[in-house]
Structure formats: structure tokens, C-alpha cells
Design a protein around this motif. Structure first.
Motif, mmCIF file in Angstrom:
data_model
loop_
_atom_site.group_PDB
_atom_site.id
_atom_site.type_symbol
_atom_site.label_atom_id
_atom_site.label_comp_id
_atom_site.label_asym_id
_atom_site.label_seq_id
_atom_site.Cartn_x
_atom_site.Cartn_y
_atom_site.Cartn_z
ATOM 1 N N ILE A 115 0.871 -1.187 0.000
ATOM 2 C CA ILE A 115 0.000 0.000 0.000
ATOM 3 C C ILE A 115 0.906 1.236 0.000
ATOM 4 C CG2 ILE A 115 -1.741 1.253 1.362
ATOM 5 C CD1 ILE A 115 -2.455 -1.774 2.355
ATOM 6 N N PRO A 116 0.751 2.120 -1.002
ATOM 7 C CA PRO A 116 1.757 3.173 -1.209
ATOM 8 C C PRO A 116 1.723 4.295 -0.170
ATOM 9 C CG PRO A 116 -0.060 3.406 -2.774
ATOM 10 C CD PRO A 116 -0.326 2.142 -2.019
ATOM 11 N N GLY A 117 2.905 4.613 0.353
ATOM 12 C CA GLY A 117 3.045 5.697 1.334
ATOM 13 C C GLY A 117 4.503 6.103 1.432
ATOM 14 N N ALA A 118 4.826 6.889 2.443
ATOM 15 C CA ALA A 118 6.198 7.369 2.612
ATOM 16 C C ALA A 118 7.103 6.230 3.076
ATOM 17 C CB ALA A 118 6.214 8.494 3.650
ATOM 18 N N GLY A 119 8.358 6.246 2.599
ATOM 19 C CA GLY A 119 9.361 5.324 3.121
ATOM 20 C C GLY A 119 9.594 5.606 4.600
ATOM 21 N N TYR A 120 9.984 4.607 5.386
ATOM 22 C CA TYR A 120 10.060 4.802 6.839
ATOM 23 C C TYR A 120 11.006 3.796 7.474
ATOM 24 C CZ TYR A 120 7.644 0.408 7.573
ATOM 25 O OH TYR A 120 7.350 -0.930 7.610
ATOM 26 N N ARG A 121 11.365 4.082 8.728
ATOM 27 C CA ARG A 121 11.977 3.070 9.586
ATOM 28 C C ARG A 121 11.457 3.240 11.002
ATOM 29 N NH1 ARG A 121 18.276 2.366 9.021
ATOM 30 N NH2 ARG A 121 17.818 1.135 10.886
ATOM 31 N N GLU A 248 -6.206 1.374 -4.657
ATOM 32 C CA GLU A 248 -4.796 1.155 -4.293
ATOM 33 C C GLU A 248 -4.555 1.239 -2.792
ATOM 34 O OE1 GLU A 248 -2.443 3.939 -6.639
ATOM 35 O OE2 GLU A 248 -3.581 3.418 -8.444
ATOM 36 N N ILE A 249 -5.469 1.878 -2.062
ATOM 37 C CA ILE A 249 -5.211 2.119 -0.637
ATOM 38 C C ILE A 249 -6.303 1.506 0.245
ATOM 39 C CG2 ILE A 249 -4.924 3.940 1.116
ATOM 40 C CD1 ILE A 249 -3.536 5.626 -1.098
ATOM 41 N N VAL A 250 -7.553 1.937 0.063
ATOM 42 C CA VAL A 250 -8.602 1.521 0.996
ATOM 43 C C VAL A 250 -8.898 0.027 0.881
ATOM 44 C CG1 VAL A 250 -11.029 1.822 1.635
ATOM 45 C CG2 VAL A 250 -9.614 3.828 1.138
ATOM 46 N N LEU A 272 -4.288 11.489 3.250
ATOM 47 C CA LEU A 272 -3.556 11.260 1.999
ATOM 48 C C LEU A 272 -2.728 12.470 1.614
ATOM 49 C CD1 LEU A 272 -6.751 10.006 0.200
ATOM 50 C CD2 LEU A 272 -4.892 8.515 0.951
ATOM 51 N N MET A 273 -1.662 12.214 0.875
ATOM 52 C CA MET A 273 -0.915 13.302 0.233
ATOM 53 C C MET A 273 -0.998 13.059 -1.264
ATOM 54 S SD MET A 273 0.803 16.005 1.208
ATOM 55 C CE MET A 273 1.938 15.973 2.571
ATOM 56 N N ILE A 274 -1.458 14.079 -2.000
ATOM 57 C CA ILE A 274 -1.484 13.982 -3.451
ATOM 58 C C ILE A 274 -0.150 14.550 -3.944
ATOM 59 C CG2 ILE A 274 -2.726 14.577 -5.576
ATOM 60 C CD1 ILE A 274 -4.349 12.914 -3.507
ATOM 61 N N VAL A 275 0.695 13.685 -4.470
ATOM 62 C CA VAL A 275 2.032 14.114 -4.886
ATOM 63 C C VAL A 275 2.104 14.127 -6.410
ATOM 64 C CG1 VAL A 275 3.125 13.221 -2.782
ATOM 65 C CG2 VAL A 275 2.984 11.768 -4.819
ATOM 66 N N ALA A 276 3.000 14.969 -6.927
ATOM 67 C CA ALA A 276 3.206 15.015 -8.375
ATOM 68 C C ALA A 276 4.087 13.836 -8.762
ATOM 69 C CB ALA A 276 3.876 16.333 -8.752
ATOM 70 N N GLY A 277 3.722 13.182 -9.853
ATOM 71 C CA GLY A 277 4.529 12.065 -10.340
ATOM 72 C C GLY A 277 4.738 12.202 -11.830
ATOM 73 N N PRO A 278 5.567 11.361 -12.394
ATOM 74 C CA PRO A 278 5.826 11.432 -13.844
ATOM 75 C C PRO A 278 4.550 11.237 -14.667
ATOM 76 C CG PRO A 278 6.816 9.451 -12.858
ATOM 77 C CD PRO A 278 6.329 10.302 -11.732
ATOM 78 N N ASP A 279 3.594 10.464 -14.124
ATOM 79 C CA ASP A 279 2.348 10.228 -14.863
ATOM 80 C C ASP A 279 1.191 11.062 -14.322
ATOM 81 O OD1 ASP A 279 3.822 8.170 -16.146
ATOM 82 O OD2 ASP A 279 3.364 6.852 -14.445
ATOM 83 N N GLY A 280 1.521 12.179 -13.672
ATOM 84 C CA GLY A 280 0.462 13.015 -13.105
ATOM 85 C C GLY A 280 0.332 12.785 -11.615
ATOM 86 N N PRO A 281 -0.658 13.457 -10.989
ATOM 87 C CA PRO A 281 -0.791 13.364 -9.538
ATOM 88 C C PRO A 281 -1.124 11.949 -9.085
ATOM 89 C CG PRO A 281 -2.641 14.561 -10.492
ATOM 90 C CD PRO A 281 -1.668 14.317 -11.601
ATOM 91 N N ARG A 282 -0.617 11.601 -7.874
ATOM 92 C CA ARG A 282 -0.864 10.237 -7.395
ATOM 93 C C ARG A 282 -1.068 10.281 -5.888
ATOM 94 N NH1 ARG A 282 4.080 6.389 -6.133
ATOM 95 N NH2 ARG A 282 2.673 4.649 -5.855
ATOM 96 N N PRO A 283 -2.002 9.477 -5.377
ATOM 97 C CA PRO A 283 -2.286 9.522 -3.940
ATOM 98 C C PRO A 283 -1.371 8.579 -3.153
ATOM 99 C CG PRO A 283 -3.903 8.137 -5.069
ATOM 100 C CD PRO A 283 -2.933 8.606 -6.115
ATOM 101 N N LEU A 284 -0.813 9.105 -2.066
ATOM 102 C CA LEU A 284 -0.033 8.279 -1.139
ATOM 103 C C LEU A 284 -0.677 8.385 0.237
ATOM 104 C CD1 LEU A 284 3.637 9.241 -2.150
ATOM 105 C CD2 LEU A 284 2.323 7.224 -2.854
ATOM 106 N N LEU A 285 -0.605 7.306 0.991
ATOM 107 C CA LEU A 285 -1.200 7.287 2.331
ATOM 108 C C LEU A 285 -0.245 7.911 3.342
ATOM 109 C CD1 LEU A 285 -3.496 6.206 4.185
ATOM 110 C CD2 LEU A 285 -2.067 4.178 4.520
ATOM 111 N N LEU A 286 -0.738 8.900 4.097
ATOM 112 C CA LEU A 286 0.057 9.473 5.188
ATOM 113 C C LEU A 286 -0.238 8.768 6.493
ATOM 114 C CD1 LEU A 286 -0.146 13.375 4.911
ATOM 115 C CD2 LEU A 286 1.813 11.909 4.420
#
Ligand code: AMP
Ligand code: GLY
Length: 428
Positions: A115-121, A248-250, A272-286
Motif C-alpha cells: 500500500i503506497p506511502g512514505a518510506g520509513y523506519r 490502491e489504498i482503501v 492522503l498526500m497527493i504528490v506530483a509524479g511522472p504520470d500526473g498526480p498520485r495519492p499516497l497514504l500518510l
């Protein structure tokens, strides 16, 4: 049905307002509630985290359904305790509430299931966390693992700030046991939006999007708060992006929780954070919350045309698959009025006038987040966030204008609000 709502804020007022309007509801209590909620429900003086007394009350009063507003009793296991007593409750079990109760759990789950989100440790050792921050550089995000009343996240712009956040959480014990472990996360740049869904263990019924304003003052400046206003829908979440959030998330999260033996029931609130990507905006889970947002709940329920109670029951009973909800097409917008000084120190007991007049406009509903009444029946401020002036309109500009018209009718010299709620959407 006999229904008990747990909590005392504007969110719980909105829940009581919607539930009281249901023909299915014969008796409604709210624990502990507030003076505004008392217009719709019988308030019971039991704190939202007093699980023993809440269960006793529900058993003793023949409660058929408990609707839990805040996260703390959910993470403590109120729904499990009620289930053990044979009482139906809307909200996740403690095992499922870990999605909000432990950021490390949530991140690991999402990593395992793609499930797409920020990288973390994750870190349970402060020195190791600091070494990681120094190696990564800034901006970087430090999060206390557990519940910290909305104060556990630091978006650090300097290494010193990140190190201080680690010290405060892990060494100074600012958040108690909730900060013994931290998640250090990649900073995501974009526009934030929230999405809500009802979940019945294996099926998610989308509700709607919303955006809130966490900063205390205009222009999104000043200290962080629980939320100074919100609106729904949020135009940044286009239908195409919303479909991606669901696919992709829920939905993968609902499946993952079931696969982990922690089926999720209740309302899933995806930050969610809507981030800019090469293929347009994309949602990532915060982040996930396992309850309605406050004040997001106020705007969602103001737009809901269907009876809320059958939807809550369908979630509890695993019957959301073929369930449908109807919505008003209008935008709803909520302006929070807070006591001067909030989110720092503020006084209680100042008199608020003009509430009847403000609520006379059909487009306006004033939800109470923290009010009391004196012996003469006057309304008094009784907390930090005090009112949620909520209005609907054909578009966000119209909803905003109606909400501020109502705000301007109120006479409360000791209160303040932001004057720019909805600015992003109005700009769009
Ligand atoms: P809270 O709702 O208290 O958990 O606050 C989290 C807030 O911190 C979010 O609403 C974002 O504004 C911000 N935040 C959390 N994680 C990130 C991240 N990875 N990148 C950028 N901002 C973040
Ligand atoms: N308004 C944000 C929240 O309820 O978490």
C-alpha cells in the motif's frame, strides 16, 4: 432502538444530530456529551475513556447500538468489551484500531501489502533514530508510535528539530509510553486530503472526501490544532484520484486487515498526500484514523441525505456490500470557533450570544464542540474548540459565504475563528 454515542465534541454532536433524525432511534444518550448535544440526546456523565462505566450503562439501559466517536476508547478496546457483553457497537476492535494506535503497525502492514506511502523506519532506540536522521537529512518526519492527541508528529525542516523531536518523545517521555518507539519517515510534498469509508470487515463503502485546516490562524500559519475548519467534497480529489484511493489504498487495507485476523469494522479515515509524479498526480497514504474526523464529520453528515443509522448497522453486521447511500450534491463547509488562546491556554465560561439567530438560516447548522449553559439558560464556552458553524451551498464559495454570515451573527468577544476556511477549493 436505544442508541448511545460516546464522546463530547463537535463530531459527536453531528453524530447525535444525524442519529436523532432517524426513525429507527427511539432513545438517544451521549456520554459525556455537552450542552449543545443535550438538545438531541440525554447526556450521561461518563467519560469517553471510562470503559467499565460505559459498558455498565449500556447493559443497564438496554442499549442496542453504541457509536464510538473518539480514538482513545477504540484503542483501549471499548468495542471488544461491549461485544463481550452482547452489545453491538460501531467502531473497530482494539486489534483493528491499531491502524491508528500504532503508526509502526500501520507502516509495517502497508509495506507488507504494497500500500503506497512514505518510506520509513521504526526505532526503539533514540541513538539509532538520530543516526538515521543525520544520514537522511531534512526535511524528515518524526512520529511517536502511539496516540498523542494529535501532537505526536513533527515535520522537521532542520536536523536539530528532528533530533529534538526524538529526544522529547523517546527520552523526555513527552507522550508517555506512546513515544517509547518512533517512526522516522520520508517527507512527502504535495496537497493533503482526507477520504472516508465505512467498512464492515471485508467490504468498504466509500463516503466522501474532505479537507481540513490544522493550523490555528489564517493562511495556514500558527500552531497546529485539532482542526479549525473543513469542507467536503475536496475538489483536489478528482473522481479519477478517488478511484485510485479506493483501489490502491482503501480496499487493499481492508483485505490486509482481514488477512491478518484483525478485520476492520467502522469508519476508516485515510489521510492522503497527493504528490506530483511522472504520470500526473498520485495519492499516497500518510496515516489512518479509525474514526470520523472532527470537524470532517460535521461536513460529511451535513451532506448525507440517507438515514445514517442503517448504514452504521450494516457496517456492524457485515452487510455493506449491497448498501447504497444518497448524498446532497452541495458542498458543506465548517468554520470552527475556538476560545481565544486555543490551542494554548484559554479561559472557560464566557457567554456566547446569537446562536438561535445564527441557526435560523436553513443552510446553517451550528454544532457544539464544548458548550455549557448557566442557570439563566445562556450558552457558555466550555473548552478550546467550542462551535462548528456548518453551512451548505451550491459550491464551496457559497457554503463559505453562508458559514461566515452565521459566524458574523454570533456575539462572542472571547472567541475567534479563521476567516479563510476553504481557500484552496475557492481558489480552484
Ligand atoms: P497527525 O494528524 O497529527 O498525525 O498529523 C500528521 C500531519 O503531519 C499530517 O496531516 C501532515 O500534515 C503531516 N505529515 C505526516 N506525515 C508526513 C509525511 N510523510 N510527509 C509530509 N507531511 C507529513
Ligand atoms: N481533524 C483531524 C482529525 O480529526 O484527526
Amino acid at each position: 432502538m436505544n442508541i448511545l454515542v460516546v464522546g463530547s465534541g463537535g463530531r459527536e454532536h453531528a453524530l447525535c444530530w444525524a442519529i436523532a433524525a432517524s426513525p429507527l432511534c427511539s432513545r438517544l444518550w451521549c456520554a459525556p456529551g455537552n450542552a449543545g448535544i443535550a438538545e438531541q440526546a440525554d447526556c450521561v456523565a461518563i467519560a469517553a475513556d471510562d470503559l467499565d462505566r460505559l459498558v455498565d450503562f449500556a447493559v443497564g439501559h438496554g442499549v442496542d447500538l453504541v457509536v464510538v466517536g473518539p480514538e482513545v476508547p477504540l484503542v483501549m478496546g471499548l468495542v471488544d468489551r461491549l461485544a463481550a457483553a452482547g452489545i453491538k457497537a460501531f467502531g473497530p476492535s482494539a486489534a483493528a484500531a491499531a491502524l491508528e494506535g500504532s503508526k509502526g503497525f500501520m507502516k509495517d502492514l502497508c509495506a507488507r501489502y504494497g500500500i503506497p506511502g512514505a518510506g520509513y523506519r521504526r526505532f526503539s532506540d533514540a541513538e539509532a533514530a538520530k543516526a538515521h536522521v543525520r544520514a537522511q537529512g531534512v526535511p524528515i518526519v518524526v512520529k511517536a508510535d502511539g496516540l498523542a492527541a494529535g501532537k505526536g508528529v513533527t515535520v522537521a525542516r532542520s536536523v536539530e528539530e528532528a533530533l529534538a523531536a526524538i529526544d522529547e518523545a523517546m527520552l523526555a517521555g513527552r507522550f508517555g509510553s506512546a513515544g517509547r518507539e518512533v517512526v522516522v519517515e520520508e517527507f512527502l510534498d504535495g496537497e493533503e486530503v482526507s477520504f472516508f469509508a465505512l467498512v464492515d470487515g471485508d467490504h468498504a463503502l466509500p463516503l466522501a472526501s474532505a479537507q481540513d485546516h490544522k493550523a490555528a490562524y489564517d493562511g495556514d500559519t500558527g500552531p497546529n490544532t485539532g482542526g479549525m475548519g473543513a469542507y467536503s467534497p475536496a475538489p483536489v480529489l478528482t473522481p479519477a484520484l478517488e478511484a485510485r484511493v479506493i483501489a490502491e489504498i482503501v480496499t487493499p487495507t481492508v483485505r490486509a486487515m482481514a488477512a491478518e485476523g484483525r478485520p476492520f469494522t467502522g469508519v476508516l479515515f485515510a489521510g492522503l498526500m497527493i504528490v506530483a509524479g511522472p504520470d500526473g498526480p498520485r495519492p499516497l497514504l500518510l496515516e489512518y484514523n479509525v474514526r470520523f474526523g472532527d470537524p470532517e464529520c460535521q461536513v460529511l453528515l451535513r451532506r448525507l441525505m440517507s438515514d445514517l443509522v442503517p448504514a452504521l448497522l450494516a457496517a456492524c453486521d457485515g452487510e455493506l456490500k449491497n448498501f447504497q447511500l444518497r448524498w446532497y450534491p452541495e458542498t458543506a463547509l465548517c468554520v470552527v470557533m475556538a476560545a481565544k488562546g486555543y490551542p494554548g491556554d484559554y479561559g472557560k465560561g464566557s457567554v456566547i450570544e446569537g446562536l438561535d439567530q445564527a441557526g435560523r438560516d436553513e443552510a446553517v447548522t451550528v454544532f457544539h464542540a464544548a458548550t455549557a449553559r448557566d442557570a439563566d439558560g445562556r450558552w457558555l464556552a466550555n473548552g478550546g474548540r467550542v462551535l462548528g458553524v456548518t453551512a451548505t451551498g451550491a459550491n464551496v464559495a457559497a457554503a463559505q459565504a453562508a458559514a461566515y454570515r452565521a459566524v458574523d451573527v454570533l456575539r462572542w468577544p472571547d472567541g475567534f475563528c479563521r476567516r479563510d476556511i476553504g481557500w484552496r477549493a475557492v481558489g480552484r
